[in-house]
Scaffold this motif. Structure first.
Motif, short mmCIF file in Angstrom:
data_model
loop_
_atom_site.label_atom_id
_atom_site.label_comp_id
_atom_site.label_asym_id
_atom_site.label_seq_id
_atom_site.Cartn_x
_atom_site.Cartn_y
_atom_site.Cartn_z
N VAL A 25 74.32 26.24 -32.20
CA VAL A 25 75.18 25.44 -33.06
C VAL A 25 76.18 24.65 -32.23
O VAL A 25 76.45 23.48 -32.52
N ALA A 26 76.71 25.24 -31.17
CA ALA A 26 77.63 24.50 -30.30
C ALA A 26 76.94 23.28 -29.71
O ALA A 26 77.52 22.19 -29.66
N GLU A 27 75.69 23.44 -29.28
CA GLU A 27 74.93 22.32 -28.74
C GLU A 27 74.68 21.26 -29.83
O GLU A 27 74.85 20.06 -29.59
N MET A 28 74.31 21.71 -31.02
CA MET A 28 74.08 20.79 -32.13
C MET A 28 75.35 20.00 -32.46
O MET A 28 75.30 18.80 -32.72
N MET A 29 76.48 20.68 -32.46
CA MET A 29 77.75 20.03 -32.78
C MET A 29 78.12 18.99 -31.73
O MET A 29 78.63 17.92 -32.06
N ARG A 30 77.88 19.29 -30.46
CA ARG A 30 78.16 18.31 -29.40
C ARG A 30 77.34 17.04 -29.62
O ARG A 30 77.85 15.93 -29.55
N GLU A 31 76.05 17.23 -29.90
CA GLU A 31 75.17 16.08 -30.13
C GLU A 31 75.59 15.29 -31.37
O GLU A 31 75.64 14.06 -31.35
N LEU A 32 75.88 15.98 -32.47
CA LEU A 32 76.28 15.31 -33.70
C LEU A 32 77.60 14.57 -33.50
O LEU A 32 77.75 13.42 -33.93
N THR A 33 78.54 15.19 -32.83
CA THR A 33 79.85 14.57 -32.60
C THR A 33 79.69 13.24 -31.86
O THR A 33 80.29 12.23 -32.25
N GLU A 34 78.87 13.22 -30.82
CA GLU A 34 78.65 11.98 -30.08
C GLU A 34 78.10 10.89 -30.98
O GLU A 34 78.54 9.74 -30.92
N GLU B 67 79.45 5.79 -34.99
CA GLU B 67 79.28 5.08 -36.25
C GLU B 67 80.43 4.08 -36.40
O GLU B 67 81.60 4.44 -36.19
N PRO B 68 80.13 2.83 -36.77
CA PRO B 68 81.20 1.82 -36.86
C PRO B 68 82.32 2.17 -37.83
O PRO B 68 83.46 1.80 -37.60
N GLY B 69 82.01 2.91 -38.89
CA GLY B 69 83.03 3.24 -39.88
C GLY B 69 83.71 4.57 -39.69
O GLY B 69 84.57 4.96 -40.48
N ASN B 70 83.36 5.29 -38.62
CA ASN B 70 83.99 6.58 -38.38
C ASN B 70 85.32 6.38 -37.67
O ASN B 70 85.40 5.69 -36.66
N GLU B 71 86.36 6.99 -38.20
CA GLU B 71 87.69 6.92 -37.57
C GLU B 71 88.03 8.19 -36.82
O GLU B 71 88.66 8.15 -35.77
N HIS B 72 87.61 9.34 -37.37
CA HIS B 72 87.84 10.63 -36.72
C HIS B 72 86.70 11.57 -37.06
O HIS B 72 86.28 11.65 -38.21
N PHE B 73 86.23 12.29 -36.08
CA PHE B 73 85.28 13.37 -36.27
C PHE B 73 85.68 14.44 -35.28
O PHE B 73 85.43 14.32 -34.07
N LEU B 74 86.39 15.45 -35.76
CA LEU B 74 87.03 16.43 -34.89
C LEU B 74 86.59 17.85 -35.23
O LEU B 74 87.12 18.47 -36.15
N PRO B 75 85.61 18.38 -34.52
CA PRO B 75 85.17 19.76 -34.78
C PRO B 75 86.07 20.77 -34.06
O PRO B 75 86.48 20.55 -32.91
N TYR B 76 86.35 21.84 -34.76
CA TYR B 76 87.15 22.95 -34.22
C TYR B 76 86.46 24.26 -34.55
O TYR B 76 85.69 24.34 -35.51
N THR B 77 86.80 25.29 -33.79
CA THR B 77 86.45 26.65 -34.18
C THR B 77 87.76 27.41 -34.37
O THR B 77 88.77 27.09 -33.76
N ARG B 78 87.69 28.41 -35.24
CA ARG B 78 88.89 29.22 -35.49
C ARG B 78 89.19 30.07 -34.25
O ARG B 78 88.29 30.67 -33.68
#
Length: 97
Positions: free
Chosen positions: A19-28, A33-44
């Motif tokens: 999942v960490a690998e998937m999240m890195r790829e998705l985040t990139e 995306e031209p309309g994305n302003e923020h995409f900030l993944p966190y873990t607790r």
């Protein structure tokens, strides 16, 4: 008006690395995306299997482009096998003022 939300999910034991690998790829991809302003993944901090992803899109059209992206569907299909919930739990936000 911006579309703002957060997504939450809990990774099943043993799926943390995938999942960490998937999240890195998705985040990139999402950040490009031209309309994305923020995409900030966190873990607790107290439980790194719990994810919190803060997302802001320019407007409803930008969000629609995001959710119809092929890579998002692929991500969500695989993610469903690795998390405790049926899918990401979404919470929509609006400005408090």
């Amino acid at each position: 008006m911006a579309k703002t939300l957060y997504a939450e999910f809990t990774v099943k034991p043993g799926s943390e690395e995938r999942v960490a690998e998937m999240m890195r790829e998705l985040t990139e991809r999402v950040r490009r995306e031209p309309g994305n302003e923020h995409f900030l993944p966190y873990t607790r901090e107290s439980n790194p299997r719990e994810y919190f992803v803060f997302e802001v899109y320019r407007d409803d059209d930008a969000f629609q482009e995001h959710i119809t992206a092929d890579y998002g569907a692929t991500f969500n299909a695989e993610l469903a096998r690795h998390i405790e919930e049926d899918g990401s739990v979404l919470t929509w936000l609006q400005p408090a003022d």
